[in-house]
Design an enzyme around this catalytic site. Structure first.
Site, short mmCIF file in Angstrom:
data_model
loop_
_atom_site.label_atom_id
_atom_site.label_comp_id
_atom_site.label_asym_id
_atom_site.label_seq_id
_atom_site.Cartn_x
_atom_site.Cartn_y
_atom_site.Cartn_z
N ARG A 27 0.85 -1.19 0.00
CA ARG A 27 0.00 0.00 0.00
C ARG A 27 0.88 1.24 0.00
O ARG A 27 1.91 1.27 0.68
CB ARG A 27 -0.88 0.03 1.27
CG ARG A 27 -2.04 -0.93 1.25
CD ARG A 27 -3.15 -0.45 0.31
NE ARG A 27 -4.32 -1.31 0.34
CZ ARG A 27 -4.50 -2.37 -0.45
NH1 ARG A 27 -3.58 -2.72 -1.33
NH2 ARG A 27 -5.61 -3.09 -0.35
N HIS A 43 -1.06 0.26 -9.79
CA HIS A 43 -1.74 -0.61 -8.83
C HIS A 43 -2.37 -1.82 -9.54
O HIS A 43 -3.58 -2.07 -9.44
CB HIS A 43 -2.81 0.17 -8.05
CG HIS A 43 -3.13 -0.47 -6.72
ND1 HIS A 43 -3.46 0.26 -5.59
CD2 HIS A 43 -3.16 -1.77 -6.34
CE1 HIS A 43 -3.70 -0.57 -4.58
NE2 HIS A 43 -3.52 -1.81 -5.01
#
Lengths: 309, 309
Positions: A224, A272
């Protein structure tokens, strides 16, 4: 059986068709703001707070991914006692292993530097790295971290692992807790982060910790964005303490135009995509879990709100 | 025991020290033009013809690599009956597996396209390829081909294999001979060539054969440059029948400045580094083979001059 769905980037029609076909009796509907109608289960990815807040009729919330940080941001508004269940693997482990293996081989075999040479029309053999001097450190030893380890062990790299609580994994030098972190870092030439985002892991990759890596190391973040202080990474890249980095996640996503990260030639960036939700595998896993819950059986993947994963 | 050595790119002093220490009684000397002194064995990489021609005192020639094409070019001048022995693996297999895996993952996960996007500051998720629709075809099923297959099977890709004579490999759809080539090609989305260079394989990758690959395929050549007709590849890349290629070997090496290959954005190029000779592993293997020969025992890796490998 009413199932609420929220995951705007997915093909909602395909999810509905496939879920209803593998789970007879299920009726899926896409949640819209204001929908307070009855529901037995919720299938969500980064759901708005109002979708889940105070909804007391659901039996479980299924998170369509490994990280539940987006939901736990408003944990106090979640209906008390309703289990939050995260996907375990469902095709994500192999994707993470592919991503990490590609990045590690790229640095180990200096393919990034060969590409720069080739663009300049230069034919020149670079001194190869030595496998024994190229230990890989995995931060996070859950399902995803262990799948990555298996792939890297196939290529015979020395492996270090770090986790919050002690673990034992065959062929891996395991470290744990705050006390073990510095030594783990000092012995890892490549750092791969797959930690869940929690208050403890926010900013865990910073100037102090990244400086513990040996001179000339590499950083790969596929966990993250907020776990990495981007400014600190840039500083250590400028000093060449860190040679290069591969980032799939960012403090802000989509990553804003014109940032220094976009322009940096030694940072490889992807939007991502390290592990995408695999629809069929995820639906099958969730349907099996819902059916187990209906029979009163326990299911795996229950999130511990205090640990944050 | 006198050992002649010729491999100008290697650290000759280090070879001498290590070889003499693992093989007591051995004396290694670097061959110089005109050296006709006695020798028991020759260790060579791309040796000049005059080094080996008509030298009748040696018991074997060891080739410091997998491909013996450079020596067989003057096979008629080689001393008759002297065995030519090639290195089998000795650290090359894993390097080939690394190279091939990196290139395959790069195309499968579209990392090359993500890099182009990132250079332009574009945040955009690309449609992922489907593993089942991404079969990998390996041309050449010897030690190196089989090591590559093991690595790609770890990532669960469907695998096709092609060899001159029929082979059976678990989990691999095997094709063989001229009759099997077209079907093998038509079913392979990525083509990886590890064939030895022989008269039969010279130019084997040409307009006709590469056109048999499905629309939108990828080509990886880590064998020998003359196996690929570079002009034909460029033509198929222009037509986008082939999407991209990764080349470690070229018709001319070093690859000449200003060629269309250097400039092509969809050809990844490295300077013949896919598998480098690993000194210690190679010395150990050769010393063991020389000692076996001294005891009159058979050794592996004997080159069949007619097959060319």
């Amino acid at each position: 059986m009413h199932i609420l769905f929220h995951s705007p980037d997915e093909d909602e029609k395909a999810w509905k068709e496939e879920l209803e076909s593998v789970f007879p009796g299920a009726q899926m509907r896409v949640w819209q703001p204001g929908d307070n109608g009855p529901a037995d289960y919720a299938l969500v990815w980064v759901p708005p707070k109002e979708m889940l807040a105070h909804r007391t009729d659901i039996k479980a919330i299924f998170n369509l991914g490994a990280g539940v940080d987006a939901i736990l941001r408003y944990r106090d508004a979640l209906p008390p006692g309703v289990p939050l269940i995260r996907i375990s693997d469902a095709g994500m482990g192999i994707q993470m292993a592919e991503y990490a293996t590609h990045a590690v081989l790229r640095y180990f075999r200096r393919f990034d530097e060969y590409e720069t040479q080739a663009r300049a029309g230069i034919w020149n053999e670079l001194k190869p790295h030595v496998r024994e001097e190229f230990p890989i450190g995995i931060l996070g030893l859950g399902v995803l971290g262990q799948r990555i380890i298996k792939a890297l062990q196939h290529f015979e790299f020395p492996i270090n692992g770090w986790s919050r609580t002690p673990k034992e994994i065959p062929g891996v030098r395991c470290y744990s807790g705050k006390d073990g972190l510095d030594e783990f870092l000092s012995k890892s030439r490549v750092l791969i982060c797959v930690l869940p985002l929690t208050p403890e892991t926010t900013g865990i990759l910073n100037e102090r910790t990244l400086s513990k890596l040996p001179q000339g190391s590499y950083v790969i973040n596929i966990a993250r964005g907020p776990e990495l202080i981007e400014e600190d990474l840039l500083h250590l890249l400028d000093k060449r303490h860190i040679m290069a980095a591969t980032l799939d996640v960012f403090q802000q996503e989509p990553h804003p135009k014109g940032s220094r990260l976009w322009g940096h030639p030694r940072i490889t960036k992807t939007p991502h995509i390290a592990a995408l939700t695999m629809r069929s595998q995820t639906i099958r896993q969730i349907a099996e879990k819902m059916q187990a819950m209906e029979r009163g059986e326990p299911v795996e993947g229950l999130v511990d709100f205090d640990k944050g994963y």
